[in-house]
Design a protein around this motif. Structure first.
Motif, PDB file in Angstrom:
ATOM      1  N   ARG A 159       3.748  11.655   3.174  1.00 26.40           N
ATOM      2  CA  ARG A 159       4.453  10.910   2.125  1.00 26.40           C
ATOM      3  C   ARG A 159       3.517  10.371   1.057  1.00 26.40           C
ATOM      4  O   ARG A 159       3.802  10.462  -0.124  1.00 26.40           O
ATOM      5  N   TYR A 160       2.396   9.764   1.455  1.00 25.08           N
ATOM      6  CA  TYR A 160       1.439   9.249   0.483  1.00 25.08           C
ATOM      7  C   TYR A 160       0.400  10.323   0.192  1.00 25.08           C
ATOM      8  O   TYR A 160      -0.149  10.933   1.110  1.00 25.08           O
ATOM      9  N   PRO A 217       4.607   6.157   7.217  1.00 22.17           N
ATOM     10  CA  PRO A 217       4.382   7.421   6.516  1.00 22.17           C
ATOM     11  C   PRO A 217       2.984   7.993   6.747  1.00 22.17           C
ATOM     12  O   PRO A 217       1.989   7.257   6.762  1.00 22.17           O
ATOM     13  N   PHE A 245       6.070  13.208  -3.179  1.00 22.16           N
ATOM     14  CA  PHE A 245       5.035  12.328  -2.652  1.00 22.16           C
ATOM     15  C   PHE A 245       5.020  10.982  -3.383  1.00 22.16           C
ATOM     16  O   PHE A 245       5.429  10.885  -4.544  1.00 22.16           O
TER      17      PHE A 245
END
Length: 694
Positions: free
Chosen positions: A347-348, A316, A393
């Motif tokens: 994503r993070y 990610p 997220f």
């Protein structure tokens, strides 16, 4: 000899009846080319000298020195603790091979209470070596030196001392803040490691780390290359705290060894009571017919078997707001950034330092109480984390758990901190918590668990180097690793990043505990791609976090240069994405899409470095560099290129055999003809990426 795949083990002895065996590694296909060592020095200068002795010694595969040992080396004082009376007293007790677990166990003993148990275990392309010291006596003993491993007899492909200048080259990796992983290659001549003209005296080169940052100064890595034979040996130490590596030579053969920092280098002493034992840090060791790239691919492959959280599938992309707010995050700013990043593949989303300070406070001096700021996050951190999850997220949070800042209430109490000379150790506005004590780690673990239950990603930072008595630092760094294990067990859903002012804790010891490793704090420095490329020699790219900090005033070539560096590891976006105009933002999103397609190659592949950039040029590089990474099955390849000052001409990169086509690209035009990729006349300070299919 014992052949394990393409590595052959040889256990030579100077005197089979009494001496401790050594360990040699040879590429199996080259084992037949090993030369019997000459028995005596036949050079004119030595011919009439009374002490000409055997021409080649065998360094024991494990060694130790005890407190008070006489040293047999007359000129090695302050350079080595090898050649001790304990080393001379070591005798072979037993050696057994277990074909079920592919291990050879060798036991050495001195006959007066000390035993060394050396285990070498087979893996694909490398071996792991562990050495344990055991006190079999009835009184305490103190070790000033203990090796994890020793390789003797380099180079076995010369019967003499391989005298051709430049034949033997030593590769090491220097490291400093925002200058991580600088490759340093020296001939043995330049390091003063030529053998003396007769068998008197020993030359040695010892280097390592004395503090709690294992990559402050040097990485725990060494390699020796026989450029004439085309063979290279190397090792990485899984050292979390003080460590050393050593090159030593008294006669024809060079030897390399390593382990915990000895008393001279790191002030370390290992005290063992009757019946007690101590296991030195594991060494990953290999030999290959090839060059540095092939060796490093083998050594870093040892890190590929570590457990990975399910969230890590697909590598990610991360956004970290540190280079956006510089320690001043707020709920509203975080959500504005998150709104911009939705749908991009990020994503993070990590909220970095400062979440615990009031506006205007210095985060680097205020941490330690860990109370979220209600001014910055009026609804609490949990509300911000929830809002990030609603936007798709995985929320992340920064923490520096091992230290307290001088403005915090926690700092004011000296009792839970590490002391030296009767006072708490203070470095860079910080004190260090004594994580060896359950009454310290227990409340800290509870506090972190309470806050982090709402988060899925944790960035653990560590921003000061603790130097104290060697055994204290060793115990504290072991406690640090135990704390990470305990935190992972308490919150198994967390993806943890290991950061230490950037890359000061890059070591297999920490890489085994965390999914992501901060490669550097070079947030938007022009040397960032140099650092990221160099880091692939000691760290898997899938773990190596690389910042790509985008700014509203960046040109298109600026953006490509920065984003291309992210393809050398784990891409971490930062900066001002919500301030970019639409053309610039479109370029960023195209790069993120290409990164997701390239992720399988970044995740699992072998890297090859080329270019004209001088190896020692980092802050002001010239020429160009490329990193070609080929997938495990050979059907995909990723080429990341950067041009620096005076790149000159049109760089070309040699590809593996096959019919290659460009399936995705970033930056100026790239073309493939046969097995060569060409970058047409790049301008200075530009980058390019090509994803290739075969």
């Amino acid at each position: 000899m014992r052949t394990w795949g393409d590595i052959t083990l040889h256990f030579p002895t100077a005197d089979p009846s009494t001496g401790a065996p050594g360990l040699e590694l040879l590429p199996s296909a080259f084992a037949h080319r090993a030369q019997p060592p000459r028995t005596r020095i036949d050079e004119p200068a030595a011919r009439h000298h009374p002490d000409t002795g055997p021409a080649r010694s065998v360094e024991p595969l494990a060694s130790a020195a005890r407190a008070g040992d006489p040293l047999h080396e007359p000129f090695g004082g302050a350079r080595t603790l090898r050649r001790s009376a304990t080393e001379a007293a070591l005798r072979l007790r037993s050696q057994q091979a277990d074909d079920n677990d592919h291990t050879v166990t060798t036991e050495l003993a001195t006959g007066d209470g000390l035993a060394l148990v050396h285990r070498v275990t087979r893996h694909e392309g490398f071996v792991r070596i562990r050495t344990t010291a055991v006190n079999e006596g009835d009184r305490p003993l103190t070790l000033d030196l203990l090796t994890s491993f020793t390789l003797t007899g380099i180079t076995p492909f010369a019967a003499d001392d391989a005298p051709a200048p430049g034949r033997l080259v030593v590769h090491r990796i220097r490291s400093a803040w925002s200058a991580e992983a600088r490759l340093v290659s020296d001939t043995v001549e330049r390091l003063g490691l030529e053998r003396p003209y007769v068998n008197i005296g020993t030359v040695a080169e010892r280097f390592g780390c004395a503090g709690s940052m294992p990559a402050a100064g040097w990485m725990p890595f060494v390699a020796v290359e026989d450029t004439e034979a085309g063979v290279i040996w190397g090792a990485q130490l899984a050292a979390g705290g003080p460590w050393q590596l050593e090159l030593i030579r008294g006669r024809d053969g060079l030897a390399i060894s390593g382990g915990p920092a000895d008393r001279d280098l790191g002030g370390g002493r290992i005290v063992l009571g009757p019946g007690e034992s101590y296991e030195a840090p594991e060494a990953v060791v290999s030999v290959v017919q090839g060059g540095l790239d092939e060796l490093c691919a083998r050594l870093t492959s040892a890190q590929s078997g570590h457990p990975r959280p399910g969230l890590e599938r697909g590598l990610p992309i991360q956004f970290n707001e540190y280079a956006t707010t510089w320690g001043n995050p707020t709920h509203n700013r975080v959500l504005a950034l998150a709104d911009r990043l939705q749908g991009t593949g990020v994503r993070y989303f990590t909220v970095d330092c400062g979440w615990f300070t009031e506006p205007g406070a210095d985060w680097g001096r205020s941490h330690g109480d860990w109370e979220p700021s209600t001014a910055r996050f009026p609804g609490g951190l949990a509300a911000t984390a929830r809002a990030l999850r609603e936007r798709g997220f995985v929320p992340g949070l920064w923490w520096e758990p091992e230290t307290t800042g001088e403005l915090s209430k926690a700092y004011a109490d000296p009792e839970p901190h590490v002391h030296r000379d009767g006072a708490p150790v203070h470095v860079s506005a910080r004190r260090f918590l004594d994580l060896r004590r359950p009454e310290v780690t227990g409340p800290l673990l509870e506090r972190m668990a309470a806050v982090l239950k709402d988060f899925g990603y944790l960035k653990i930072d560590y921003n000061a180097n603790l130097v104290a008595e060697g055994e204290v630092v060793r115990e504290l760094t072991a406690a640090s690793q135990d704390f990470i294990r305990a935190l992972s067990a308490r919150l198994p859903h967390l993806v943890i990043e290991n950061c230490s002012g950037g890359g000061h804790r890059i070591s297999p010891a920490y890489a085994a505990l965390t999914a992501v490793t901060s490669g550097s704090d070079a947030f938007e420095a022009r040397e960032a791609p140099v650092i990221a490329a160099n880091l692939q020699r000691v760290l898997l790219p899938r773990q190596s976090l690389v910042w790509a900090t985008v700014r509203a005033d960046d040109t298109e070539s600026d953006l490509v240069y920065k984003l291309a560096a992210g393809f050398l590891g784990r891409l971490c976006l930062s900066g001002d994405p919500d301030l970019l105009d639409e053309p610039a933002w479109r370029l960023v999103t195209e790069a993120l899409t290409l990164y997701q397609r390239a992720a399988p190659v970044i995740d699992a592949g072998v890297s090859h470095h080329s270019g004209t950039r001088p190896a020692d040029a980092m802050r002001n590089p010239t020429g160009w560099q490329s990193v070609l990474r080929v997938s495990a099955d050979g059907t995909q390849a990723l080429v990341v290129l950067h041009a620096f000052a005076d790149p000159g001409g049109s760089p070309t990169v040699d590809l593996p055999l096959g019919h290659w086509t460009v399936s995705g690209a970033l930056g100026s035009p790239l073309s493939v003809a046969g097995t060569r990729l060409r970058w047409q006349s790049p301008q200075p300070w530009t980058g390019a990426v090509a994803l290739l299919s075969c």
